[in-house]
Motif scaffolding. Structure first.
Motif, PDB file in Angstrom:
ATOM      1  N   MET A 281       0.255  -1.151   0.174  1.00 60.23           N
ATOM      2  CA  MET A 281      -0.097  -0.029  -0.475  1.00 60.23           C
ATOM      3  C   MET A 281       1.044   1.137   0.299  1.00 60.23           C
TER       4      MET A 281
ATOM      5  N   LEU B 242      -3.022   6.966   1.268  1.00 58.52           N
ATOM      6  CA  LEU B 242      -4.217   7.818   1.843  1.00 58.52           C
ATOM      7  C   LEU B 242      -3.597   8.770   3.393  1.00 58.52           C
TER       8      LEU B 242
ATOM      9  N   PHE C 276      -5.329  13.971   0.571  1.00 56.61           N
ATOM     10  CA  PHE C 276      -6.758  14.494   0.005  1.00 56.61           C
ATOM     11  C   PHE C 276      -6.694  15.698  -0.850  1.00 56.61           C
TER      12      PHE C 276
ATOM     13  N   HIS D 198      -9.891   9.917  -3.755  1.00 54.24           N
ATOM     14  CA  HIS D 198      -9.248   8.551  -2.795  1.00 54.24           C
ATOM     15  C   HIS D 198      -9.895   6.953  -3.464  1.00 54.24           C
TER      16      HIS D 198
ATOM     17  N   LEU E 297      -9.480   3.847  -2.243  1.00 53.92           N
ATOM     18  CA  LEU E 297      -9.676   3.244  -1.124  1.00 53.92           C
ATOM     19  C   LEU E 297     -10.956   3.647  -0.464  1.00 53.92           C
TER      20      LEU E 297
ATOM     21  N   LYS F 161     -13.656   2.909  -3.188  1.00 51.29           N
ATOM     22  CA  LYS F 161     -14.193   1.355  -3.322  1.00 51.29           C
ATOM     23  C   LYS F 161     -14.950   1.336  -2.002  1.00 51.29           C
ATOM     24  N   ALA F 162     -15.224   1.565  -1.126  1.00 52.28           N
ATOM     25  CA  ALA F 162     -15.277   1.046  -0.105  1.00 52.28           C
ATOM     26  C   ALA F 162     -17.039   1.851   0.446  1.00 52.28           C
TER      27      ALA F 162
ATOM     28  N   MET G 250      -9.205  13.875   5.968  1.00 50.08           N
ATOM     29  CA  MET G 250     -10.200  12.600   5.589  1.00 50.08           C
ATOM     30  C   MET G 250     -10.409  11.723   5.953  1.00 50.08           C
ATOM     31  N   VAL G 251     -11.716  11.142   6.787  1.00 48.40           N
ATOM     32  CA  VAL G 251     -11.908   9.814   7.063  1.00 48.40           C
ATOM     33  C   VAL G 251     -12.656   9.690   6.595  1.00 48.40           C
ATOM     34  N   GLY G 252     -13.023   8.440   7.072  1.00 48.15           N
ATOM     35  CA  GLY G 252     -14.105   7.704   6.418  1.00 48.15           C
ATOM     36  C   GLY G 252     -13.880   6.239   5.384  1.00 48.15           C
ATOM     37  N   PRO G 253     -15.016   6.012   4.473  1.00 50.74           N
ATOM     38  CA  PRO G 253     -16.813   5.537   5.285  1.00 50.74           C
ATOM     39  C   PRO G 253     -17.193   5.945   6.332  1.00 50.74           C
ATOM     40  N   MET G 254     -18.138   6.187   6.860  1.00 54.58           N
ATOM     41  CA  MET G 254     -18.166   6.528   8.512  1.00 54.58           C
ATOM     42  C   MET G 254     -19.755   6.277   7.864  1.00 54.58           C
TER      43      MET G 254
END
Lengths: 297, 494
Positions: free
Chosen positions: A1, A6, A9, A28, A30, A33-34, A93-97
């Motif tokens: 990776m 990661l 952003f 982003h 990943l 994709k999620a 930026m964090v997530g997906p939550m």
């Protein structure tokens, strides 16, 4: 990776829908994709910034991007409107939550978006359509000039109702008017999904309560971490207390205590107003700077 | 050879650490306890009897060779003292500050049988601070073995596990959901107990031995534990996500705007720097009178943060008595010195509404202690008719946490009845190659216990991967007459 994927952003597209609403497409792969319909991210614009939750309005797995639609309402969102340009990066930026919305079971649904809620309802409408449901889109705006993404919704909705407060586009009235029209026409609606300001979602829940049509709403309480460790986003669902960030954000609209939610959203209104005023003032001073030497020369 | 020390020949009282005066420190976020001066450390080191049975080492969850490092302090060999500690603990400046030493190393110190125990924590901090000031780092010779390790959570458990796996030659990536690593050290423990610069320095040391930190990564949602093993190519995974999901009391008025969890207060203040609002954007306005419910370390931190954020009056409301309070004695003492008003044997029954969505007060009931409960503590029983109202405009719940549901929602890991991750005694979960430790397994505990769990899991992971572990020699008999304790020589890069 690659660690690059990661921690950077980058904003790869920006579009302005009106003088207060703007779209950011952020790279982003990943997350693209999620991400699933109904999920959100928490964004920090810069190192001194606050963490703000924003619903994922779209994602493009091939491009490796997610899309956020933001309304400039306070210090952070206005500052982002000014600074988030093509090629710039977000600090965090964090997530997906949140728990993804379930879109596989319903045969006929009404997807309701009000104001800024129009953007986050889109991935749900699209997912319902892809899962074979008959989708009725009901979108509400204050006036014609604020309408956006009509084409995107037309592509995934079997029926499409635009409501404006002043009647300048579509029907005149609130989205609840659109819901009533749709319910009157279709006796077999399985589900209504509504996203927008709390007062609008409350209205939607009331509009369906009598007919006992299952109604899901996406709650937007104040959040800090978004991972379930602070409880700032707690909401009352019937007799239970839930944390919207990890137990939601989708809940049964007929059980949500909207008055409690709206009361808690006003928790920091004084600080929010002060922060915005302070920032606006500093912008005004900054904008004057280039003028001063010119008049002097 | 110095003559043998006895309990009579050593300095009889413990060397006090200098502290900021209460009236001064309550207006700032600088550290309360100052580090030992060289001469103070030397005097305190003199108090260690170098007992042959070394009870202190067994009292330390990570087994630091305490007499050995104290001996080196006595010899003015600070670098040597650091090397001894760094063999088992990469975070001495953190642990020296936040461990509950009275229940661990200092609690079993022989000197403590008749005098005050040796101030092991303060000496460890003295060494840790010297290491940071001088930029020392104990980088062992590391031979890469090609194994990739994913660590979920960058708190004390994850950091300890990461350090051991990196030293064993693995390629280690630590995933953190917040924008900065450190877990509870960063968001929970305030600057006046553990400055951010200390955490930064200790994390920089981990980076130097090759550990990578990926912040802004919410495992369980961005990718699952199973994906880490299958798609992302991690040979083993450690989960150290900590104890999340704060408990609320479930009394009327819980959702009023003046009620929040200690986690929210501390996260806003410490991680998001609300204490520096408006130069940082996150607000944390506090009422004039703050009541903190609970008497653990989190409660003490919340009270002392509230004072520093400008509260005029801070109350501690706890349903048991001072004897049962779970906080470190030193923290309760510090809170008292700073003017916190303690209401022991008092429990809230309702939060009172000010009519505008905020808090005007709290209705409490007096308690008395009954029979011991399952935890061995005497159960508090309400005194009938003893309700009284209490004026306050901010209420902070520090009454514990429940398991965070995210990993459970998105993986097939077996959980226990309370929602914590189920592990075997070696900290292996129900999924092969996946280990877990710290608060997400045991519920809320201490920093050093989490570090101990991280190290234990690292040992299990090495066994699982077939990595020969030098520590395994620890338990074995002397080989060729070499004592197992001499295993500790480490090849150090210049």
């Amino acid at each position: 990776m690659n660690s690059d994927t990661l921690s950077r952003f980058e904003i790869v597209a920006r579009q302005d829908f009106s003088d207060v609403t703007y779209l950011l497409e952020v790279r982003h792969p990943l997350m693209a994709k999620a991400a699933r319909p109904g999920q959100f991210v928490i964004v920090m614009a810069h190192e001194h910034g606050e963490r703000i939750p924003l619903t994922i309005a779209d994602y493009d797995r091939a491009r490796g991007t997610i899309t956020l639609v933001i309304q400039a309402v306070g210090k952070t969102t206005r500052e982002m409107q000014q600074n988030c340009k093509l090629g710039s990066t977000l600090y965090g930026m964090v997530g997906p939550m949140g728990i993804p919305s379930v879109t596989s079971h319903a045969r006929k649904v009404i997807c309701v978006g009000g104001g800024l809620g129009v953007a986050p309802i889109f991935p749900q409408a699209k997912a319902f359509k892809e899962n074979g449901a008959y989708v009725i889109g009901v979108l509400g705006f204050r006036s014609k000039s604020l309408v956006f993404w009509e084409d995107k919704f037309r592509a995934c909705c079997d029926e499409f109702i635009v409501c404006t407060d002043d009647g300048s586009a579509g029907i005149k009235g609130l989205v609840t008017e659109g819901i009533r029209l749709a319910l009157a026409k279709h006796a077999d609606i399985d589900e209504v999904v509504a996203i927008g300001p709390p007062v609008m979602m409350k209205g939607c829940a009331e509009a369906t309560r009598e007919r006992k049509v299952r109604t899901l709403v996406s709650l937007n309480p104040i959040m800090v971490d978004g991972t379930g460790m602070c409880g700032g986003c707690r909401v009352k669902i019937g007799e239970e207390v839930k944390f919207a960030c990890v137990d939601g954000p989708d809940f049964d609209g007929h059980k949500v205590d909207f008055d409690d939610l709206m009361q808690r959203l006003r928790r920091y209104k004084d600080e929010e107003r002060a922060a915005l005023e302070r920032w606006s003032e500093s912008c005004r001073l900054m904008n004057q700077e280039p003028v001063l030497p010119l008049t002097g020369s | 050879m110095a003559r043998k020390k006895t309990i009579r020949t050593i300095p009889q009282s413990r060397t006090k650490a200098r502290e900021q005066a209460p009236q001064e420190r309550v207006r700032n976020f600088s550290e309360v306890a100052l580090v030992y001066r060289t001469e103070e450390a030397a005097v305190e080191a003199e108090r260690c009897l170098m007992c042959p049975d070394e009870p202190c080492i067994k009292g330390c969850p990570v087994g630091i060779d305490i007499p050995a490092f104290i001996e080196r302090i006595g010899q003015k060999d600070l670098r040597g003292a650091y090397d001894v500690i760094a063999e088992t603990n990469l975070l001495p400046a953190v642990c020296g500050r936040v461990c509950p030493q009275e229940n661990q190393c200092e609690g079993v110190c022989t000197v403590g049988d008749s005098l005050e125990p040796v101030a092991i924590g303060r000496l460890e901090r003295y060494v840790g601070d010297a290491a940071i000031a001088n930029g020392w780092v104990n980088i062992p010779y590391i031979q890469q073995n090609g194994f990739r390790i994913g660590i979920v959570g960058s708190g004390p458990a994850g950091m300890a596990c990461a350090a051991d796996m990196a030293k064993a030659g693995c390629d280690v990536t630590v995933f953190e959901a917040f924008h900065q690593p450190g877990g509870v050290l960063r968001y929970g423990i305030p600057d006046f107990r553990l400055p951010n610069e200390v955490i930064d320095a200790e994390i920089a040391n981990l980076r130097k031995i090759g550990v990578r930190f990926e912040c802004n990564t919410l495992v369980g949602r961005l990718f699952t534990i199973e994906q880490m093993v299958d798609e992302l190519g991690f040979h083993a995974v450690f989960i150290g996500t900590g104890a999340g999901y704060p408990s609320m009391l479930g009394i009327p008025g819980d959702s009023l705007n003046g009620v929040l969890s200690a986690n929210e207060l501390l996260t806003r203040c410490n991680l998001m720097r609300a204490k520096d609002f408006p130069s940082y954007d996150t607000p944390m306005p506090l009422g004039k009178r703050v009541a903190v419910i609970g008497a653990g370390n989190t409660a003490m931190d919340a009270m002392r943060v509230s004072l520093r954020l400008g509260a005029e009056k801070v109350y501690c409301v706890y349903r048991r008595s001072r004897t049962e309070a779970p906080a470190r004695a030193e923290e309760v003492h510090h809170a008292e010195e700073e003017g916190v008003e303690f209401h022991w044997l008092t429990a809230p029954v309702a939060v009172l509404d000010d009519g505008k969505g905020g808090v005007r007060g709290m209705r409490c009931i007096k308690m008395e202690l009954g029979e011991p409960d399952a935890s061995g503590r005497r159960r508090p029983v309400p005194v009938a008719g003893s309700e009284f109202d209490f004026e306050t405009d901010q209420i902070v719940y520090a009454i514990g946490t429940n398991a965070n549901p995210i990993i459970g929602q998105t993986s097939r890991l077996r959980l226990n009845q309370r929602g914590y991750i189920d592990t075997d005694p070696d900290l292996a979960t129900s999924v092969a190659g996946v280990y877990a430790g710290g608060d997400i397994v045991t519920g809320a505990a201490t920093v050093i216990e989490a570090m101990g769990a991280g190290r234990k899991a690292a040992r299990s992971m090495k066994a699982y991967l077939g990595i020969r572990d030098a520590e395994a020699a620890e338990a074995g008999p002397p080989i060729f007459g070499i004592d197992a304790r001499e295993r500790n020589f480490v090849r150090v890069r210049a």
